[in-house]
Every structure is written in C-alpha cells, then in structure tokens.
Scaffold this active site. Structure first.
Site, PDB file in Angstrom:
ATOM      1  N   ASP A  20       0.821  -1.207   0.000  1.00  0.00           N
ATOM      2  CA  ASP A  20       0.000   0.000   0.000  1.00  0.00           C
ATOM      3  C   ASP A  20       0.859   1.262   0.000  1.00  0.00           C
ATOM      4  OD1 ASP A  20      -2.282  -1.682   2.189  1.00  0.00           O
ATOM      5  OD2 ASP A  20      -2.295  -1.497   0.007  1.00  0.00           O
ATOM      6  N   ASP A  47       3.820   1.519  -1.377  1.00  0.00           N
ATOM      7  CA  ASP A  47       4.341   1.694  -2.732  1.00  0.00           C
ATOM      8  C   ASP A  47       3.282   2.249  -3.674  1.00  0.00           C
ATOM      9  OD1 ASP A  47       6.508  -1.231  -2.646  1.00  0.00           O
ATOM     10  OD2 ASP A  47       6.763   0.813  -1.927  1.00  0.00           O
ATOM     11  N   SER A 106      22.390  28.576  -4.016  1.00  0.00           N
ATOM     12  CA  SER A 106      22.754  27.731  -5.152  1.00  0.00           C
ATOM     13  C   SER A 106      23.548  28.596  -6.135  1.00  0.00           C
ATOM     14  CB  SER A 106      21.505  27.130  -5.792  1.00  0.00           C
ATOM     15  OG  SER A 106      20.752  28.140  -6.376  1.00  0.00           O
ATOM     16  N   LEU A 107      23.903  28.029  -7.250  1.00  0.00           N
ATOM     17  CA  LEU A 107      24.657  28.778  -8.250  1.00  0.00           C
ATOM     18  C   LEU A 107      23.768  29.002  -9.450  1.00  0.00           C
ATOM     19  CD1 LEU A 107      28.018  26.788  -8.275  1.00  0.00           C
ATOM     20  CD2 LEU A 107      27.664  29.096  -7.419  1.00  0.00           C
ATOM     21  N   GLU A 142      36.708  25.660 -11.739  1.00  0.00           N
ATOM     22  CA  GLU A 142      36.744  24.423 -10.957  1.00  0.00           C
ATOM     23  C   GLU A 142      35.803  23.401 -11.567  1.00  0.00           C
ATOM     24  OE1 GLU A 142      35.686  25.368  -6.918  1.00  0.00           O
ATOM     25  OE2 GLU A 142      37.046  27.078  -6.927  1.00  0.00           O
ATOM     26  N   LYS A 169      32.757  20.886 -11.446  1.00  0.00           N
ATOM     27  CA  LYS A 169      31.520  20.872 -10.655  1.00  0.00           C
ATOM     28  C   LYS A 169      31.207  19.424 -10.291  1.00  0.00           C
ATOM     29  CE  LYS A 169      26.832  22.713 -10.578  1.00  0.00           C
ATOM     30  NZ  LYS A 169      26.138  21.537 -10.104  1.00  0.00           N
ATOM     31  N   ASP A 172      29.537  16.197  -8.856  1.00  0.00           N
ATOM     32  CA  ASP A 172      28.133  15.823  -8.780  1.00  0.00           C
ATOM     33  C   ASP A 172      27.888  14.982  -7.527  1.00  0.00           C
ATOM     34  OD1 ASP A 172      25.539  15.668  -9.467  1.00  0.00           O
ATOM     35  OD2 ASP A 172      25.795  14.212 -11.088  1.00  0.00           O
ATOM     36  N   ARG A 219      23.055  20.754   3.128  1.00  0.00           N
ATOM     37  CA  ARG A 219      22.526  22.018   2.653  1.00  0.00           C
ATOM     38  C   ARG A 219      21.064  22.213   3.062  1.00  0.00           C
ATOM     39  NH1 ARG A 219      22.708  24.081  -3.519  1.00  0.00           N
ATOM     40  NH2 ARG A 219      20.711  25.123  -3.503  1.00  0.00           N
ATOM     41  N   TYR A 232      35.605  23.519  -1.436  1.00  0.00           N
ATOM     42  CA  TYR A 232      35.755  24.580  -2.431  1.00  0.00           C
ATOM     43  C   TYR A 232      35.325  25.984  -1.999  1.00  0.00           C
ATOM     44  CZ  TYR A 232      31.036  22.764  -3.290  1.00  0.00           C
ATOM     45  OH  TYR A 232      29.765  22.296  -3.158  1.00  0.00           O
ATOM     46  N   LYS A 290      34.321  31.142 -10.908  1.00  0.00           N
ATOM     47  CA  LYS A 290      34.185  32.097  -9.805  1.00  0.00           C
ATOM     48  C   LYS A 290      35.142  33.259 -10.029  1.00  0.00           C
ATOM     49  CE  LYS A 290      33.377  28.179  -6.731  1.00  0.00           C
ATOM     50  NZ  LYS A 290      33.973  27.227  -5.784  1.00  0.00           N
ATOM     51  N   LYS A 336      26.960  23.848 -17.223  1.00  0.00           N
ATOM     52  CA  LYS A 336      26.675  22.412 -17.123  1.00  0.00           C
ATOM     53  C   LYS A 336      26.884  21.709 -18.450  1.00  0.00           C
ATOM     54  CE  LYS A 336      23.706  22.332 -13.166  1.00  0.00           C
ATOM     55  NZ  LYS A 336      22.582  21.617 -12.571  1.00  0.00           N
ATOM     56  N   CYS A 392      10.147 -17.808 -18.208  1.00  0.00           N
ATOM     57  CA  CYS A 392      11.563 -17.716 -17.848  1.00  0.00           C
ATOM     58  C   CYS A 392      12.435 -18.147 -19.031  1.00  0.00           C
ATOM     59  CB  CYS A 392      11.827 -18.605 -16.638  1.00  0.00           C
ATOM     60  SG  CYS A 392      13.576 -18.718 -16.229  1.00  0.00           S
ATOM     61  N   CYS A 434      14.076 -21.651 -17.934  1.00  0.00           N
ATOM     62  CA  CYS A 434      13.338 -22.885 -17.625  1.00  0.00           C
ATOM     63  C   CYS A 434      11.891 -22.851 -18.107  1.00  0.00           C
ATOM     64  CB  CYS A 434      13.393 -23.175 -16.135  1.00  0.00           C
ATOM     65  SG  CYS A 434      12.365 -22.063 -15.160  1.00  0.00           S
ATOM     66  N   CYS A 450      11.062 -15.568 -11.729  1.00  0.00           N
ATOM     67  CA  CYS A 450      10.801 -16.951 -12.066  1.00  0.00           C
ATOM     68  C   CYS A 450      10.608 -17.685 -10.746  1.00  0.00           C
ATOM     69  CB  CYS A 450      11.973 -17.550 -12.839  1.00  0.00           C
ATOM     70  SG  CYS A 450      11.876 -19.344 -12.910  1.00  0.00           S
ATOM     71  N   CYS A 462      15.230 -24.077 -11.719  1.00  0.00           N
ATOM     72  CA  CYS A 462      15.677 -23.115 -12.726  1.00  0.00           C
ATOM     73  C   CYS A 462      17.207 -22.995 -12.651  1.00  0.00           C
ATOM     74  CB  CYS A 462      15.002 -21.776 -12.440  1.00  0.00           C
ATOM     75  SG  CYS A 462      15.416 -20.489 -13.611  1.00  0.00           S
TER      76      CYS A 462
HETATM   77  P1  AMP Z   1      23.122  23.361  -8.653  1.00  0.00           P
HETATM   78  O1  AMP Z   1      22.805  22.334  -7.585  1.00  0.00           O
HETATM   79  O2  AMP Z   1      23.073  22.792 -10.023  1.00  0.00           O
HETATM   80  O3  AMP Z   1      22.377  24.641  -8.442  1.00  0.00           O
HETATM   81  O4  AMP Z   1      24.649  23.727  -8.451  1.00  0.00           O
HETATM   82  C1  AMP Z   1      25.105  24.293  -7.257  1.00  0.00           C
HETATM   83  C2  AMP Z   1      25.798  23.232  -6.481  1.00  0.00           C
HETATM   84  O5  AMP Z   1      26.955  22.764  -7.145  1.00  0.00           O
HETATM   85  C3  AMP Z   1      26.357  23.731  -5.186  1.00  0.00           C
HETATM   86  O6  AMP Z   1      25.374  23.773  -4.188  1.00  0.00           O
HETATM   87  C4  AMP Z   1      27.396  22.713  -4.866  1.00  0.00           C
HETATM   88  O7  AMP Z   1      26.825  21.676  -4.116  1.00  0.00           O
HETATM   89  C5  AMP Z   1      27.773  22.120  -6.207  1.00  0.00           C
HETATM   90  N1  AMP Z   1      29.189  22.250  -6.580  1.00  0.00           N
HETATM   91  C6  AMP Z   1      29.911  21.229  -7.114  1.00  0.00           C
HETATM   92  N2  AMP Z   1      31.172  21.605  -7.354  1.00  0.00           N
HETATM   93  C7  AMP Z   1      31.293  22.882  -6.969  1.00  0.00           C
HETATM   94  C8  AMP Z   1      32.373  23.823  -6.949  1.00  0.00           C
HETATM   95  N3  AMP Z   1      33.589  23.505  -7.413  1.00  0.00           N
HETATM   96  N4  AMP Z   1      32.115  25.048  -6.468  1.00  0.00           N
HETATM   97  C9  AMP Z   1      30.884  25.387  -6.008  1.00  0.00           C
HETATM   98  N5  AMP Z   1      29.834  24.545  -5.980  1.00  0.00           N
HETATM   99  C10 AMP Z   1      30.020  23.306  -6.461  1.00  0.00           C
HETATM  100 ZN    ZN Z   2      13.415 -20.087 -14.476  1.00  0.00          ZN
END
Ligand code: AMP
Ligand code: ZN
Length: 671
Positions: free
Chosen positions: A36, A38, A83-84, A113, A115, A117, A136, A225, A288, A312, A407, A410, A425, A431
């Site tokens: 439920d 899910d 954020s950026l 720099e 970025k 992920d 954050r 950073y 920056k 990006k 399957c 099998c 299966c 199997c």
């Molecule tokens: P966005 O989440 O797409 O708005 O991008 C902003 C996020 O990029 C920031 O909150 C950081 O978590 C991340 N980030 C990753 N690498 C860097 C970096 N070299 N300088 C600043 N922020 C960074």
């Molecule tokens: Zn099977």
C-alpha cells in the site's frame, strides 16, 4: 484533475507518506503494508510528474531506498547555502562575462573548478577540530550529520598547524568514486536490494543513514571549495584554496586560474572530453571571480552569487540500433531485461548493451519496437541507459516488443509480486541459473570464501549432475572418482578444493547465514541477525515482532526471513548442513564481554576526547554490554560528551534531560 485538486492530493499524500517513513525507519513500527505504501508513492510520483510545479524538493518521492530517516537535528546555517546560477549554453556564459565586466571592468581573474556531482556539505571547525557537519537542506537550515561525516577519511577531524581562525566554516561536495559505486551497487543487487541510480544518490542515501558504522563501510570522499571566515584572511579565492589545502583539506587538483573568458572556454572544452577519465562524476564547471573584493562588489541575488556561475555539460548521447532484448536470471529469480545494441562509441568506450531495468521500462516508458533506433546516454553507471526512441526512424510495420512471460532459462511462467517492478521466475528449485547462482553466492568471497572453487567449476559440476544444492558441496569428497574423470581437473586441484571445502566448516555463523542467500539478508543484516539471535534455532523460531525489533531489521527483511524458514526444503537443507559440521551458532568469543556493567544501556559518543579515540570508547562500551545508538531520542540513556560537541546535539540532549557524562565518568561506571 484540476491543479487545485492535484495540489491538495500531493500535499496529503506527501504528509501521509512522511509519517509512514517515520513510523517505519525511525520508530521501526510500520502501520501500513509495503504494498500500500508503494501504491501511494506511485500515485504521488505520477501526480508530481503531471504537476511538477507542486512537487516539493523534500517529497517522499525524492528519497532513496530504505536508508533514510528523518531523525537528524536541524541546524541553521550561519551563512545561507545558496545555489549557483547555471547555464548549458555558451552565449549565456558570454553574457555572464559581459555583466561582470560592466560592473567591475576588465581587470580581474576567474577561478575554474570542476563541478562535482554529489551533495554539498558545510563543515564548521572550532580550534582546529571538526565540530559540525551540516547538509545544505533548504539552504537556510540543514541536517546535522556530523557523526556520519566523521567516517569520511579525507575530511580532517583535526587540522594540520596553520594560520586558520578559531572558528570558520568550509564547504564542499561529498561524493562517491565510480569504482566504489559499482562495487557496492552490485553487492546490493546481489542481495536482492534496490540498486541506486547513480553515485550521487548513493552518497546522499549514505549520509542520511542512522547507523554511522554502516556509513563507515561505504567509501565517501569530499572536495572542499569555499572558505567562510568572519574576517577575511585572504585576498583571493585562489589563495584560500591553497591555504585550506595546507591545513589538511582535500581540494581538487584540477582547479585553474583563467585570465579571461577565452581561457575559461578552453578549460570547459578540455573537461567536456576528459571528464570520463576522472573516476568520479562531474556535471559541469564552476566559474568564480577570484578576488574577494570584487566578489563583494558584485554581490548576490536572492538565490545566488553574481560572481559565480555553473556551466553544465550536456550528457553525451548517441543514437544506435536496437538489435534485440535479452534476459538475465539472477540467483533470486529476478528476470532483468538487457538491450543488445549495435556497437557504438560513447564517451570513450564502445557500447554494446544497455540496462532496461524492468518490464515497465520496455513496454510503458520506452514502448520499444523491433529495429528501433534509440538514444543512449552514459550517467554514473558503466552500463549506459536508453533515454528515448527516435520515432522518425521507426518503420511503419515495426512490431512492439513485449516483455517475455516465461523464464528464458526454464520456461516457467513469470510472476510479479504486487507493487514490485521486477518479474520473478518462481521455479526456485528447477531453474538452472537460480540453482547455480545460489551455490556461487555461497562459495563467494564475502560468504564462505572457499579456496579452490570458482564460479565456473560450480557451473560445470552442476552440468555434470554432481551438485544441485549447497549441501552437495560437502559430499563431493564421496565422488572423487567422478571428479577425476572431469577434464582439466587434476588430483592437485581436487585436493585443493576439498581442503577448501573442509576448512569452510569453520566459517562463523554470520557467514553461513549470509551464504544461505535469504532474500534481503545481505552481509550486514546477516551479521546483525547472527549477533542478536546467536543461533539458527532462535532465528528460525523468531516471530515477526522479534525480528522487526532488531536494529536495522525492517518489515521487509523480517517477512523474508520468515518466508525462508516456512519452506520445509530450506529447513531440511539447514539440518543437512548442520550435520555436515557447519557453524550455526555464533562464535562465543565474539559475545564474551569484559563485564555486564553497561548492559541494557544505550550511549551516544559526541565530540573529541583527549585520551581516547571514539572507536576506543565505542569498543569499551560494547565490551561492557552497552550499545551505541546513532541518534538522540528520549530513550537514550547517556550522552558521552567530549570537546567541541555540536551545540544542536547538546541542546537536544538537554531538552530531553539526558544525562551528559565525560569519558572519565564512563570509565567510572565500569570500575
Ligand atoms: P546546482 O545544484 O546545479 O544549483 O549547483 C550548485 C551546487 O553545485 C552547489 O550547491 C554545490 O553543491 C555544487 N558544486 C559542485 N562543485 C562545486 C564547486 N567547485 N564550487 C561550487 N559549488 C560546487
Ligand atoms: Zn526459471
């Protein structure tokens, strides 16, 4: 549904599901069936897709797997975590440059720099020691995840000597290397757990776990950073990066100064190509303005600094032809579809296959047809994904591809458990890939780790009719003549193998339990169960409530353990293995305590101690019967506090009237 109705429903579902999450993960007392739950989550997901403007960032649909709980203390950021501004296109980057030059003239530098992920983290250092780590969150306040962050090796707990202020904040990105991600994600799949979609989700799921000892097992890394100090210490961002590096922080070696926007573009183009060689995911470049004085001149908008921008990368995509869809059967019987593609070069490697995850992906999302041309994209995973179909290239008479109903190994009719995405299966005992897979799992490195026996040997023994279940391995010595007749199997390797099998009888109960391959009982769960129930008989006799009461054991695992033991064949197999001499009782050594003085008491250790490391204190507590828990609640018995403990934690403990003791007092309790 009207937008108003949708919003109402989204809000109602969100708050209901949040409550259920809380009941399940924090209280460990679910009040709703998984199915439920899910269903509701699915409904919410569909609504949020249809009305994205009402999808809240903290929606239950945005949480990963079963690893989240909400039991963290909320902390307000001293400086908001903005954020950026970001862009995917070059023109907008040129515009950004224009705006800056208009405001401060041509005399300035950029720092470029990568970025990363991952997820951003804010670290506070007091007197050179890590005092607090906060996510954050919504930018204004986040979760205090200090205990978890302390397990990250590259984040210094204590700084090298340096000219740092008594009190400062530093920000960076927590992430997981691709290699670690693949390894751990594969383990999850092997254990029948849900895999994470990408390293970022894995990292954020990990940081939000309640059990720090679990976090410690998942290798996270962090690049720093941004430095924030009350009084400016440096003239430029570049200088501050060099300084924080000398204090002991992990900074990224690829950052560069750029004299103008052309140099920025060069940096971008280099990394657009080279990013796949990094070993971790980046999703762009951050640019920056270097000088702090110029940064101040430029200032902020409500959401982001005017002196920085993120460029990006577009994910690299290629088009190729779908040759066929094939299916793999795992040891748990899950049948996973795979797309076989006409080989194509993507992000530096030749791609021949793509994951299709499940039936819905094939039939509903992509609606694949024979001979389709598909767009393939590479994310964090090594196996790429199909993003969409190029409908223009589809022939008018192309036949749709239906997920197979039987399957591939099998021919048994496949089943789908309600609320689950995967087809199974059900022919567990007949199997071949399931039978072989279970034995391979048992001998594997993390289970019984049997020397002289590998996956291929298991497969060939099975084909020869020598083995069909785990216990047959322990009868192999009765068939030496048959073994000798096998190709490429000399006397020496036979003896080696039999030796290895004999030795495995000494493997501890927790390994045997993991090796049995009970669904959802991975390595850690097996350890927890073995430690708690001490032997297989107790485990078998455990009620649902008893199972569910064990730390980290939820409804899903409890039900799976019960289902396993309700099958007579499984019980017979366990009996056979027991009579063959395998360990079904926890090793006494492990449970012998130095004393029982702390028995039944729970503890949290926080802060830094002069004489002991936190690991040592943990050991002392556990050796004397106490238990370490990960979050402060009214049930907590003691908070062992050292220096520089997070104020939020302290406040919460005081509010709940929890006795706060020193390491000395702790030692006093055990005499
Ligand atoms: P966005 O989440 O797409 O708005 O991008 C902003 C996020 O990029 C920031 O909150 C950081 O978590 C991340 N980030 C990753 N690498 C860097 C970096 N070299 N300088 C600043 N922020 C960074
Ligand atoms: Zn099977």
């Amino acid at each position: 549904m009207s937008p108003e109705e949708a919003k109402k429903r989204i809000d109602a579902l969100s708050s209901e599901l949040k409550q259920h999450n809380y009941n399940y993960f924090v209280l460990a007392m679910p009040t709703i069936a998984d199915f439920d739950f899910d269903k509701k989550l699915e409904e919410l997901n569909a609504l949020e897709k249809q009305f994205p403007e009402y999808a809240e960032p903290d929606s239950p649909t945005q949480k990963v797997g079963g690893d989240i709980t909400k039991d963290f203390v909320t902390v307000r950021h001293r400086w908001p975590m903005l954020s950026l501004g970001n862009t995917y296109n070059e023109q907008e980057l040129l515009d950004f440059d224009q705006r800056i030059r208009k405001a401060i003239g041509d005399n300035f530098e950029y720092v470029c720099e990568l970025k990363f992920d991952g997820l951003s983290i804010s670290l506070t250092y007091e007197n050179g020691k890590l005092a607090r780590a906060v996510t954050r969150g919504d930018g204004v306040q986040g979760d205090d995840v200090t205990t978890n962050v302390r397990t990250i090796n590259t984040i210094p707990k204590k700084l090298h000597a340096g000219n740092y202020p008594d009190d400062f904040e530093i920000r960076g990105e927590v992430f997981m290397h691709l290699k670690a991600f693949e390894r751990l994600n594969n383990e999850r799949l092997e254990n029948g757990e849900v895999a994470y979609a990408n390293p970022r989700n894995f990292a954020s799921g990990t940081l939000k776990m309640q059990d720090s000892s679990e976090v410690a097992k998942r290798p996270l890394d962090c690049f720093l950073y941004f430095l924030y100090t009350e009084k400016l210490l440096f003239k430029t961002h570049w200088e501050s990066l060099r300084a924080v590096k000398s204090w002991g922080f992990h900074t990224n070696e690829h950052s560069r100064l750029a004299g103008n926007i052309d140099e920025v573009f060069k940096f971008i183009n280099t990394w657009d190509k080279k990013r796949f060689d990094l070993g971790y995911d980046i999703d762009g470049i951050v640019i920056k303005v270097n000088s702090y004085a110029q940064q101040q001149e430029l200032g902020f908008t409500a959401k982001s600094p005017r002196w920085a921008i993120a460029y990006k990368f577009k994910a690299e995509q290629v088009q190729t032809e779908l040759l066929s869809v094939s299916y793999q059967v795992g040891r748990t019987g899950a049948v996973t579809p795979v797309a076989n593609l006409k080989p194509v070069l993507l992000a530096g490697t030749t791609v021949k296959r793509a994951t299709l995850h499940n039936a819905d992906e094939v039939e509903k999302r992509l609606k694949l047809h024979e001979g389709d041309w598909v767009y393939v994209e590479k994310g964090g995973e090594i196996i790429p994904k199909i993003i969409s179909v190029n409908l223009e290239k589809r022939k008018a008479d192309a036949k749709p591809i239906f997920y197979r109903t039987t399957c591939p190994a099998c021919n048994t009719q496949l089943e789908r458990k309600e609320g689950e995405a995967a087809f199974y299966c059900p022919n567990e005992d007949g199997c071949p890939p399931q039978i072989v897979g279970k034995m391979q799992h048992f001998i594997g490195r993390k289970a019984m780790n049997i020397d002289g026996l590998g996956d291929e040997t298991i497969e060939s023994f099975y084909k020869q009719g020598l083995i069909t279940k785990i216990s047959d391995l322990y009868d192999l010595h009765l068939h030496i003549d048959k073994l000798k007749q096998l190709d490429r199997f000399g006397e020496k390797s036979i003896n080696n193998m039999l030796d290895g099998i004999e030795k495995s009888k000494q493997m501890p109960f927790e390994k045997v339990l993991f090796g049995l391959g009970i669904r959802y009982v991975g390595e850690t769960v097996a350890k927890k169960l073995a430690a708690y129930f001490k032997n297989i008989d107790n485990l078998e006799a455990a009620t649902f409530e008893e199972l569910n009461a064990v730390e980290e054991i939820g409804e899903r695992i409890a039900l799976s353990v019960q289902a396993y033991f309700s099958d007579e064949k499984h019980k017979e197999e366990v009996e056979k293995l027991r009579s063959q001499g395998l360990q079904f009782v926890s090793d006494e050594k492990v449970v012998t305590l130095a004393s029982e003085h702390l028995s039944g008491k729970t503890f949290i250790i926080s802060g830094v101690f002069e004489k002991y490391s936190r690991e040592e204190l943990t050991h002392i507590i556990e050796q004397n019967g106490g238990k370490i828990v990960s979050s402060i609640s009214a049930k907590l018995n003691y908070l062992v506090a050292g220096d520089n403990m997070g104020p939020a934690k302290l406040e919460k403990a005081q509010k709940l009237n929890i006795p706060i003791i020193s390491d000395e007092e702790l030692l006093g309790m055990i005499g």
